[in-house]
Design a protein around this motif. Structure first.
Motif, PDB file in Angstrom:
ATOM      1  N   SER A 281       0.819  -1.214   0.000  1.00 34.00           N
ATOM      2  CA  SER A 281       0.000   0.000   0.000  1.00 34.00           C
ATOM      3  C   SER A 281       0.852   1.263   0.000  1.00 34.00           C
ATOM      4  O   SER A 281       0.330   2.368  -0.193  1.00 34.00           O
ATOM      5  CB  SER A 281      -0.921   0.003   1.226  1.00 34.00           C
ATOM      6  N   GLY A 282       2.162   1.112   0.265  1.00 33.74           N
ATOM      7  CA  GLY A 282       3.062   2.254   0.184  1.00 33.74           C
ATOM      8  C   GLY A 282       3.143   3.125   1.415  1.00 33.74           C
ATOM      9  O   GLY A 282       3.767   4.187   1.375  1.00 33.74           O
ATOM     10  N   ILE A 283       2.589   2.703   2.542  1.00 40.49           N
ATOM     11  CA  ILE A 283       2.637   3.558   3.730  1.00 40.49           C
ATOM     12  C   ILE A 283       3.791   3.179   4.675  1.00 40.49           C
ATOM     13  O   ILE A 283       4.011   3.859   5.685  1.00 40.49           O
ATOM     14  CB  ILE A 283       1.299   3.561   4.499  1.00 40.49           C
ATOM     15  N   ALA A 284       4.501   2.083   4.362  1.00 41.46           N
ATOM     16  CA  ALA A 284       5.674   1.695   5.142  1.00 41.46           C
ATOM     17  C   ALA A 284       6.737   1.157   4.202  1.00 41.46           C
ATOM     18  O   ALA A 284       6.419   0.600   3.152  1.00 41.46           O
ATOM     19  CB  ALA A 284       5.309   0.650   6.194  1.00 41.46           C
ATOM     20  N   ASP A 285       8.005   1.340   4.565  1.00 36.39           N
ATOM     21  CA  ASP A 285       9.090   0.835   3.723  1.00 36.39           C
ATOM     22  C   ASP A 285       9.680  -0.464   4.234  1.00 36.39           C
ATOM     23  O   ASP A 285      10.476  -1.110   3.558  1.00 36.39           O
ATOM     24  CB  ASP A 285      10.201   1.880   3.597  1.00 36.39           C
ATOM     25  N   GLY A 286       9.288  -0.855   5.442  1.00 31.83           N
ATOM     26  CA  GLY A 286       9.753  -2.119   6.002  1.00 31.83           C
ATOM     27  C   GLY A 286       8.752  -2.630   7.012  1.00 31.83           C
ATOM     28  O   GLY A 286       8.131  -1.845   7.730  1.00 31.83           O
ATOM     29  N   ALA A 287       8.545  -3.952   7.057  1.00 33.55           N
ATOM     30  CA  ALA A 287       7.605  -4.535   8.011  1.00 33.55           C
ATOM     31  C   ALA A 287       7.910  -6.016   8.159  1.00 33.55           C
ATOM     32  O   ALA A 287       8.399  -6.657   7.224  1.00 33.55           O
ATOM     33  CB  ALA A 287       6.153  -4.336   7.557  1.00 33.55           C
ATOM     34  N   GLY A 288       7.622  -6.560   9.334  1.00 32.36           N
ATOM     35  CA  GLY A 288       7.874  -7.975   9.550  1.00 32.36           C
ATOM     36  C   GLY A 288       7.303  -8.455  10.868  1.00 32.36           C
ATOM     37  O   GLY A 288       6.871  -7.662  11.707  1.00 32.36           O
ATOM     38  N   ALA A 289       7.278  -9.772  11.026  1.00 39.03           N
ATOM     39  CA  ALA A 289       6.840 -10.395  12.271  1.00 39.03           C
ATOM     40  C   ALA A 289       7.865 -11.454  12.646  1.00 39.03           C
ATOM     41  O   ALA A 289       8.503 -12.060  11.782  1.00 39.03           O
ATOM     42  CB  ALA A 289       5.456 -11.024  12.107  1.00 39.03           C
TER      43      ALA A 289
END
Length: 407
Positions: A281-289
């Motif tokens: 969606s372009g609202i974060a440049d990195g994410a994870g669990a």
């Protein structure tokens, strides 16, 4: 075809031997797995496990630091070491004809001389490493968040330590720590690949049989988290970082399989819930669990980095996903299984990958690691199993930590 089996034995002094010989392999790997890490340190010696790891490469009674470096090069060894909150591991991969020579070298390295001159020089290296990692936002956030989340529990101890704690470590403190923690009963010597098991046992007795026996304990007191909200500030940041943490399974809990799959479903680098809602969606440049298993405790984490203008929106998405962990389909679960099994199989194709699996499995659970059994355990996890695991651990007491640019 020769059947590949895991073999084990124990020397009289308590050193555990573990091996998986495979004559078809083109290489062999050896590793010492020591059950000591940051969680086993007193506050005044914070960082000493990692410091001592470095010193293992800095000389023994028989070899100087230069001798070790040159011999590793002569043998063509792919050697390394790491320290975590739970363990310290020294390992390497070599071609079969140099296996015995590398075993002798690595065994000698586990009895360091701790020369004062080398100690003083390496301390400077460690202090530079601390400064380097403090400049990395991801590391800075996770280290501080784990410390505050565990609130004094040993599982939250820092691996690197601080400038103050490492500066205060003396050679005498390190000698005492070594005598206290590097006991044969607290160490596993593991091998995999193309090597002779009988010769390995005989050489292990010759090289390590004289190590003084003893017992090393560990505080495995359970931990019950509370909800914490904390913001850290740091100069020079261009992004904002958010981390959610809650209780998860320990290394010995059967629910670790369900939680590992849940972490893939939730935060894998592609096709996960976090990927579609934050990255795509372009609202974060990195994410994870991540499912972070430790002895006696564990935590489940969601993470994202973004620009300041989207910080609250990203935090809201993370909390929504945290509140609805079971919103996934059977297809989502099957994709997660395929990803996880593929990674495990690829890692297990090489002796070095098998070495890590074998050593860590015994270190934490005192079991022989079977690749086939692990795959079957993953395949057997159902949506109902994940639901039961989530219900057991609750996933309802979340802490939120933010790292923001200093204004």
């Amino acid at each position: 075809m020769t059947e590949i089996t895991v073999k084990t034995d124990v020397l009289e002094n308590g050193l555990r031997l573990l091996g998986e010989p495979n004559p078809a392999s083109k290489s062999a790997s050896i590793g010492f797995f020591v059950k000591t890490g940051a969680r086993d340190e007193d506050p005044q010696e914070s960082g000493i496990s990692h410091f001592l790891e470095h010193m293992m490469f800095k000389g023994t009674e028989k070899r100087s630091a230069m001798d070790i470096t040159l011999e590793l090069g002569t043998l063509g060894v792919q050697a390394n070491a790491y320290t975590s909150e739970e363990s310290t591991v020294f390992y390497g991969a070599v071609i079969p004809e140099y296996f015995q020579k590398f075993q002798e070298l690595l065994s000698d390295m586990l009895r360091p001389a701790l020369v004062q001159e080398e100690f003083d020089m390496e301390k400077k290296v460690i202090l530079e490493e601390i400064a380097l990692y403090q400049d990395r936002p991801h590391f800075y956030l996770f280290e501080n968040a784990l410390r505050d989340y565990y609130g004094g529990h040993p599982a939250g101890n820092s691996v690197l330590g601080t400038v103050e704690s490492v500066s205060g470590i003396t050679r005498e403190m390190m000698v005492n720590y070594f005598k206290r923690r590097y006991l044969p009963s607290n160490i596993i010597l593991c091998a995999s690949g193309n090597f002779d098991w009988q010769r390995f046992k005989e050489d292990s007795q010759k090289l390590c049989g004289s190590w003084e026996k003893g017992q090393a304990g560990r505080d495995v007191t359970g931990f019950k988290p509370s909800s914490i909200q904390k913001v850290y500030y740091k100069e020079g940041l261009s992004r904002c970082h958010v981390l959610l943490m809650t209780a998860g399974p320990s290394v010995s809990d059967d629910e670790r399989y369900a939680f590992t799959l849940l972490s893939v479903i939730t935060g894998d680098s592609s096709g996960s819930r976090l990927y579609w809602q934050l990255i795509d969606s372009g609202i974060a440049d990195g994410a994870g669990a991540d499912n972070d298993e430790r002895e006696g405790t564990g935590c489940f984490m969601l993470y994202a980095s973004t620009g300041g203008e989207n910080l609250d929106k990203v935090s809201e998405v993370l909390r929504k996903i945290a509140a609805t962990p079971l919103e996934f389909s059977e297809d989502d679960l099957n994709r997660a299984k395929a990803k996880l099994i593929s990674r495990i199989v690829k890692s297990g194709e090489l002796p070095l990958g098998r070495l890590m699996a074998l050593g860590n499995e015994w270190l934490y659970r005192q079991k022989k690691h079977s690749l086939k059994e692990t795959i079957e355990r993953i395949k057997a996890v159902s949506q109902r199993d994940i639901q039961a695991a989530v219900e057991k651990f609750g996933l309802n007491t979340w802490s939120e930590f933010r790292l923001l640019p200093e204004e």
